[in-house]
Design an enzyme around this catalytic site. Structure first.
Site, PDB file in Angstrom:
ATOM      1  N   SER A 126     -27.570  26.615  33.922  1.00 10.12           N
ATOM      2  CA  SER A 126     -26.728  27.399  34.838  1.00 10.12           C
ATOM      3  C   SER A 126     -25.281  27.403  34.348  1.00 10.12           C
ATOM      4  CB  SER A 126     -26.778  26.802  36.243  1.00 10.12           C
ATOM      5  OG  SER A 126     -28.097  26.781  36.712  1.00 10.12           O
ATOM      6  N   ARG A 151     -35.979  19.998  29.515  1.00 10.03           N
ATOM      7  CA  ARG A 151     -35.768  20.990  28.459  1.00 10.03           C
ATOM      8  C   ARG A 151     -35.718  20.358  27.079  1.00 10.03           C
ATOM      9  NH1 ARG A 151     -30.449  22.966  31.310  1.00 10.03           N
ATOM     10  NH2 ARG A 151     -30.456  20.703  31.406  1.00 10.03           N
ATOM     11  N   LYS A 210     -19.051  18.644  44.492  1.00 11.88           N
ATOM     12  CA  LYS A 210     -19.163  19.428  43.264  1.00 11.88           C
ATOM     13  C   LYS A 210     -18.708  20.860  43.534  1.00 11.88           C
ATOM     14  CE  LYS A 210     -22.748  20.179  39.795  1.00 11.88           C
ATOM     15  NZ  LYS A 210     -24.171  19.934  39.528  1.00 11.88           N
ATOM     16  N   HIS A 225     -35.507  28.020  35.390  1.00 12.48           N
ATOM     17  CA  HIS A 225     -35.994  27.490  36.674  1.00 12.48           C
ATOM     18  C   HIS A 225     -37.259  28.238  37.109  1.00 12.48           C
ATOM     19  CE1 HIS A 225     -31.525  26.421  37.415  1.00 12.48           C
ATOM     20  NE2 HIS A 225     -32.156  25.272  37.295  1.00 12.48           N
TER      21      HIS A 225
HETATM   22  O1  PNS Z   1     -29.818  20.726  39.215  1.00 14.70           O
HETATM   23  P1  PNS Z   1     -29.300  19.322  39.208  1.00 14.70           P
HETATM   24  O2  PNS Z   1     -27.824  19.321  39.532  1.00 14.70           O
HETATM   25  O3  PNS Z   1     -29.615  18.593  37.940  1.00 14.70           O
HETATM   26  O4  PNS Z   1     -30.070  18.544  40.402  1.00 14.70           O
HETATM   27  C1  PNS Z   1     -29.788  17.208  40.677  1.00 14.70           C
HETATM   28  C2  PNS Z   1     -30.452  16.742  41.989  1.00 14.70           C
HETATM   29  C3  PNS Z   1     -30.096  17.655  43.132  1.00 14.70           C
HETATM   30  C4  PNS Z   1     -31.948  16.734  41.798  1.00 14.70           C
HETATM   31  C5  PNS Z   1     -29.958  15.297  42.273  1.00 14.70           C
HETATM   32  O5  PNS Z   1     -28.569  15.262  42.154  1.00 14.70           O
HETATM   33  C6  PNS Z   1     -30.363  14.769  43.641  1.00 14.70           C
HETATM   34  O6  PNS Z   1     -31.521  14.580  43.903  1.00 14.70           O
HETATM   35  N1  PNS Z   1     -29.372  14.541  44.516  1.00 14.70           N
HETATM   36  C7  PNS Z   1     -29.609  14.070  45.865  1.00 14.70           C
HETATM   37  C8  PNS Z   1     -29.024  12.683  46.084  1.00 14.70           C
HETATM   38  C9  PNS Z   1     -30.020  11.604  45.713  1.00 14.70           C
HETATM   39  O7  PNS Z   1     -31.123  11.563  46.196  1.00 14.70           O
HETATM   40  N2  PNS Z   1     -29.563  10.697  44.840  1.00 14.70           N
HETATM   41  C10 PNS Z   1     -30.359   9.590  44.368  1.00 14.70           C
HETATM   42  C11 PNS Z   1     -31.394  10.021  43.346  1.00 14.70           C
HETATM   43  S1  PNS Z   1     -31.111   9.252  41.858  1.00 14.70           S
END
Ligand code: PNS
Length: 178
Positions: free
Chosen positions: A132, A94, A45, A21
């Protein structure tokens, strides 16, 4: 004069933040004037660190970086982006395996908010296996994570697992079965 402009959001779970990150954030800072690390508050989660702990940890990592700020959000990412005046979402890629999920998310976000652009950045190759989830697993099983996470994360992992251990005498070593 600097050619960096605008504010980008780097969203994620960051449970915990890793050197992968940090690599992406450093790359983001070469392009954007300001990067907001936005931690998703996700009640569904199960996370190791609470949102507050993750904010605290990341603030400590970036305490000397005035162009980086740390925040948390719930709800839609694009709504948050618009609320804070960001027009760019930065995501790290990645490996090819990340692509499908990221592609779907980027297109959905574009559908929801055409004015918010997703920019993908690739971390250094030696972070391509880093996540993570694996950091937590390796640490829990006694492996070293010192080269994978910032020192504050390693310390907080130690504290977290120490606190999680039930009180009482440490379990007896089992005698070797011959
Ligand atoms: O580190 P991660 O868990 O891969 O991050 C995922 C994240 C937080 C970027 C994604 O789950 C997110 O943006 N969630 C917010 C809800 C949202 O906007 N959902 C619609 C987008 S497809």
């Amino acid at each position: 004069m600097s050619s960096r402009t605008g504010t980008a959001i780097f969203p994620g779970s960051f449970d915990p933040i890793t050197n992968g990150h940090l690599d992406i954030i450093e790359r983001g800072l070469k392009v954007f004037e300001r990067v907001i690390i936005a931690i998703l508050v996700n009640a569904e989660k199960r996370s190791l660190f609470t949102t507050e702990e993750r904010v605290e940890i990341i603030r400590e990592v970036f305490k000397g970086s005035p162009r980086v700020s740390v925040d948390s959000f719930s709800g839609l990412l694009v709504d948050y982006a618009q609320r804070v005046g960001a027009t760019v979402i930065v995501r790290g890629l990645r490996a090819i395996s990340d692509f499908e999920y990221e592609f779907q998310m980027a297109l959905m976000n574009r559908h929801l908010a055409p004015g918010v652009e997703t920019v993908f950045m690739m971390p250094a190759e030696h972070y391509s296996y880093l996540s993570s989830r694996l950091v937590k697993e390796v640490f829990q099983l006694g492996g070293g994570v010192g080269s994978l996470v910032p020192p504050v994360v390693e310390r907080r992992l130690r504290e977290k697992y120490r606190d999680a251990r039930p009180p009482g005498p440490s379990p007896r070593k089992r005698s070797r079965v011959r």
